[in-house]
Every structure is written in C-alpha cells, then in structure tokens.
Write a protein that holds these residues in place. Sequence first.
Motif, PDB file in Angstrom:
ATOM      1  N   GLU A   1      25.092  49.047   5.497  1.00  0.00           N
ATOM      2  CA  GLU A   1      25.866  48.221   4.578  1.00  0.00           C
ATOM      3  C   GLU A   1      26.780  49.013   3.657  1.00  0.00           C
ATOM      4  OE1 GLU A   1      23.227  45.473   2.612  1.00  0.00           O
ATOM      5  OE2 GLU A   1      22.778  44.451   4.508  1.00  0.00           O
ATOM      6  N   THR A   2      26.528  50.327   3.487  1.00  0.00           N
ATOM      7  CA  THR A   2      27.332  51.090   2.539  1.00  0.00           C
ATOM      8  C   THR A   2      27.916  52.380   3.092  1.00  0.00           C
ATOM      9  OG1 THR A   2      25.520  52.449   1.675  1.00  0.00           O
ATOM     10  CG2 THR A   2      25.826  50.249   0.676  1.00  0.00           C
ATOM     11  N   GLY A   3      27.393  52.873   4.220  1.00  0.00           N
ATOM     12  CA  GLY A   3      27.813  54.166   4.745  1.00  0.00           C
ATOM     13  C   GLY A   3      27.115  55.336   4.063  1.00  0.00           C
ATOM     14  N   LEU A   4      26.245  55.047   3.090  1.00  0.00           N
ATOM     15  CA  LEU A   4      25.541  56.098   2.363  1.00  0.00           C
ATOM     16  C   LEU A   4      24.193  56.410   3.001  1.00  0.00           C
ATOM     17  CD1 LEU A   4      26.160  54.943  -1.326  1.00  0.00           C
ATOM     18  CD2 LEU A   4      27.459  56.644  -0.006  1.00  0.00           C
ATOM     19  N   ARG A   5      23.748  57.620   2.768  1.00  0.00           N
ATOM     20  CA  ARG A   5      22.402  58.040   3.168  1.00  0.00           C
ATOM     21  C   ARG A   5      21.724  58.600   1.918  1.00  0.00           C
ATOM     22  NH1 ARG A   5      21.870  57.918   8.691  1.00  0.00           N
ATOM     23  NH2 ARG A   5      23.753  58.154   9.917  1.00  0.00           N
ATOM     24  N   ALA A   6      20.403  58.672   1.967  1.00  0.00           N
ATOM     25  CA  ALA A   6      19.650  59.230   0.845  1.00  0.00           C
ATOM     26  C   ALA A   6      18.609  60.203   1.372  1.00  0.00           C
ATOM     27  CB  ALA A   6      18.977  58.116   0.049  1.00  0.00           C
ATOM     28  N   ASP A   7      18.407  61.289   0.631  1.00  0.00           N
ATOM     29  CA  ASP A   7      17.381  62.259   1.014  1.00  0.00           C
ATOM     30  C   ASP A   7      15.982  61.729   0.726  1.00  0.00           C
ATOM     31  OD1 ASP A   7      19.108  64.183   2.025  1.00  0.00           O
ATOM     32  OD2 ASP A   7      19.343  65.173   0.078  1.00  0.00           O
ATOM     33  N   ASN A   8      15.871  60.893  -0.302  1.00  0.00           N
ATOM     34  CA  ASN A   8      14.570  60.362  -0.696  1.00  0.00           C
ATOM     35  C   ASN A   8      14.716  58.937  -1.221  1.00  0.00           C
ATOM     36  OD1 ASN A   8      12.821  62.831  -0.494  1.00  0.00           O
ATOM     37  ND2 ASN A   8      14.384  63.591  -1.912  1.00  0.00           N
ATOM     38  N   PHE A   9      13.604  58.221  -1.186  1.00  0.00           N
ATOM     39  CA  PHE A   9      13.549  56.874  -1.733  1.00  0.00           C
ATOM     40  C   PHE A   9      12.339  56.773  -2.647  1.00  0.00           C
ATOM     41  CE2 PHE A   9      16.051  56.351   2.042  1.00  0.00           C
ATOM     42  CZ  PHE A   9      17.008  55.423   1.663  1.00  0.00           C
ATOM     43  N   LYS A  10      12.544  56.211  -3.823  1.00  0.00           N
ATOM     44  CA  LYS A  10      11.456  55.979  -4.776  1.00  0.00           C
ATOM     45  C   LYS A  10      11.059  54.512  -4.681  1.00  0.00           C
ATOM     46  CE  LYS A  10      10.507  55.842  -9.703  1.00  0.00           C
ATOM     47  NZ  LYS A  10      11.130  55.957 -11.040  1.00  0.00           N
ATOM     48  N   PHE A  11       9.794  54.266  -4.348  1.00  0.00           N
ATOM     49  CA  PHE A  11       9.296  52.897  -4.282  1.00  0.00           C
ATOM     50  C   PHE A  11       9.175  52.346  -5.697  1.00  0.00           C
ATOM     51  CE2 PHE A  11       5.657  49.973  -4.462  1.00  0.00           C
ATOM     52  CZ  PHE A  11       6.157  48.965  -3.663  1.00  0.00           C
ATOM     53  N   ILE A  12       9.685  51.120  -5.906  1.00  0.00           N
ATOM     54  CA  ILE A  12       9.654  50.475  -7.220  1.00  0.00           C
ATOM     55  C   ILE A  12       8.595  49.379  -7.262  1.00  0.00           C
ATOM     56  CG2 ILE A  12      10.987  49.204  -8.961  1.00  0.00           C
ATOM     57  CD1 ILE A  12      12.096  52.021  -8.504  1.00  0.00           C
ATOM     58  N   ASP A  13       8.667  48.415  -6.333  1.00  0.00           N
ATOM     59  CA  ASP A  13       7.756  47.263  -6.374  1.00  0.00           C
ATOM     60  C   ASP A  13       7.985  46.408  -5.133  1.00  0.00           C
ATOM     61  OD1 ASP A  13       5.827  45.521  -7.354  1.00  0.00           O
ATOM     62  OD2 ASP A  13       7.008  44.859  -9.073  1.00  0.00           O
ATOM     63  N   ILE A  14       7.104  45.433  -4.960  1.00  0.00           N
ATOM     64  CA  ILE A  14       7.296  44.387  -3.953  1.00  0.00           C
ATOM     65  C   ILE A  14       7.312  43.055  -4.684  1.00  0.00           C
ATOM     66  CG2 ILE A  14       6.279  43.157  -1.988  1.00  0.00           C
ATOM     67  CD1 ILE A  14       5.218  45.794  -0.975  1.00  0.00           C
TER      68      ILE A  14
ATOM     69  N   THR B   1      31.485  52.921   2.774  1.00  0.00           N
ATOM     70  CA  THR B   1      32.178  52.390   3.937  1.00  0.00           C
ATOM     71  C   THR B   1      31.672  50.989   4.227  1.00  0.00           C
ATOM     72  OG1 THR B   1      32.238  54.611   4.890  1.00  0.00           O
ATOM     73  CG2 THR B   1      32.691  52.782   6.376  1.00  0.00           C
ATOM     74  N   ILE B   2      32.598  50.065   4.397  1.00  0.00           N
ATOM     75  CA  ILE B   2      32.237  48.707   4.826  1.00  0.00           C
ATOM     76  C   ILE B   2      32.363  48.697   6.336  1.00  0.00           C
ATOM     77  CG2 ILE B   2      32.883  46.277   4.772  1.00  0.00           C
ATOM     78  CD1 ILE B   2      34.021  46.809   1.954  1.00  0.00           C
ATOM     79  N   GLY B   3      31.229  48.488   7.028  1.00  0.00           N
ATOM     80  CA  GLY B   3      31.299  48.560   8.469  1.00  0.00           C
ATOM     81  C   GLY B   3      30.464  47.537   9.202  1.00  0.00           C
ATOM     82  N   ASP B   4      29.744  46.695   8.474  1.00  0.00           N
ATOM     83  CA  ASP B   4      28.818  45.790   9.153  1.00  0.00           C
ATOM     84  C   ASP B   4      29.240  44.328   9.132  1.00  0.00           C
ATOM     85  OD1 ASP B   4      28.392  45.112   6.526  1.00  0.00           O
ATOM     86  OD2 ASP B   4      26.229  45.406   6.569  1.00  0.00           O
ATOM     87  N   GLY B   5      30.338  43.993   8.506  1.00  0.00           N
ATOM     88  CA  GLY B   5      30.786  42.599   8.448  1.00  0.00           C
ATOM     89  C   GLY B   5      30.073  41.774   7.394  1.00  0.00           C
ATOM     90  N   GLU B   6      29.078  42.363   6.721  1.00  0.00           N
ATOM     91  CA  GLU B   6      28.349  41.631   5.688  1.00  0.00           C
ATOM     92  C   GLU B   6      28.977  41.788   4.312  1.00  0.00           C
ATOM     93  OE1 GLU B   6      24.099  42.145   5.569  1.00  0.00           O
ATOM     94  OE2 GLU B   6      24.026  42.487   7.725  1.00  0.00           O
ATOM     95  N   SER B   7      29.923  42.714   4.176  1.00  0.00           N
ATOM     96  CA  SER B   7      30.497  43.016   2.867  1.00  0.00           C
ATOM     97  C   SER B   7      31.985  42.727   2.814  1.00  0.00           C
ATOM     98  CB  SER B   7      30.292  44.493   2.526  1.00  0.00           C
ATOM     99  OG  SER B   7      28.937  44.835   2.536  1.00  0.00           O
ATOM    100  N   ILE B   8      32.418  42.283   1.641  1.00  0.00           N
ATOM    101  CA  ILE B   8      33.840  42.146   1.327  1.00  0.00           C
ATOM    102  C   ILE B   8      34.274  43.378   0.545  1.00  0.00           C
ATOM    103  CG2 ILE B   8      35.549  40.809   0.022  1.00  0.00           C
ATOM    104  CD1 ILE B   8      33.720  38.354   0.421  1.00  0.00           C
TER     105      ILE B   8
END
Length: 155
Positions: free
Chosen positions: A75-88, A121-128
């Motif tokens: 959805e954004t073209g971005l990648r992340a080295d890590n993810f911090k879990f917040i909540d469910i 990057t907008i590449g999935d058709g879900e974003s304006i």
Amino acid sequence: MKEKVIYISDYTMEIRKLIGSNPLILTGSTVLVFNDSNMLLLQHRSDTEEWGLPGGAVEPGEKLEQTAARELFEETGLRADNFKFIDILSGEELYFKYPNGDEVYNVISIYQALDTYGELTIGDGESINLKYFAIDKLPINIDERAKLIIEKYLL
C-alpha cells in the motif's frame, strides 16, 4: 497434482459467494508509520475516499506481523526493519460496511513500523494519495477504524 494457492481476495470472494454481504469476521494488521518529524502516514483510500492507516487482511497461513509487512509494502512502497506490536482490537466499534454493501467485523492487530525505508509509492489501486500528517493537523475525513486507533494510542 499441485494444490491451488488461494489468496485472501480469492478466499474472501469464495466465502462471499456463500454468504453474500452478511458480516464476516476478518483478521488483519494495521501499521502506524512515522517520519523523522514524528508525522503519521495516512492513506487516502479509493473505495471510501477517506483517510486511513495502511493495513489489510491476513492471507491464509500468514502471521500477523507478516501481514503488517506485506500490507505496508503493497500500500505504500515502504519496508521496515522491525515492527513493534501495540495491541489487538476487536468488537462492535470495528464493524464496517463497504460501499458495495459487504459487512465485516474487524479484528485488528496494530503494529508500529520501525526503521522504515523506501519511497512512498501508490501501486495497489487502494490509494488515491499517501501523505504524512502532524498528529494535531489530521484531515477531517478519517476512516472510523483509523480514528479509533489514533484516538486510543496517539492522542
């Protein structure tokens, strides 16, 4: 004979053939992304024309953190080295009716992307549009699910 791999869009479409637009319980991940100025990335969605947070439904066999990484990139073209879990989050307040009439109750795993890189990057058709906003200068037309997350964790 190799078994056909069914992705969530196919998976959801098959279920929708059976139940129509009746409510589904969908599990997914949402990603909070901040730039160096501590501004929050929002996605202007093409289906509802509201601003929301990047994220989406889990594909069969996928872990929630993998969903966060995949959806962030798709959805954004971005990648992340890590993810911090917040909540469910789950419950009535996460009910959503799509413009086509499909109804869902979301179960959302929230992650913060850390050490992001790449170009928006907008590449999935879900974003304006994709844009970073200061927390005190968010757009008015924010998706209710995103608004709930922002109010609960960022304000």
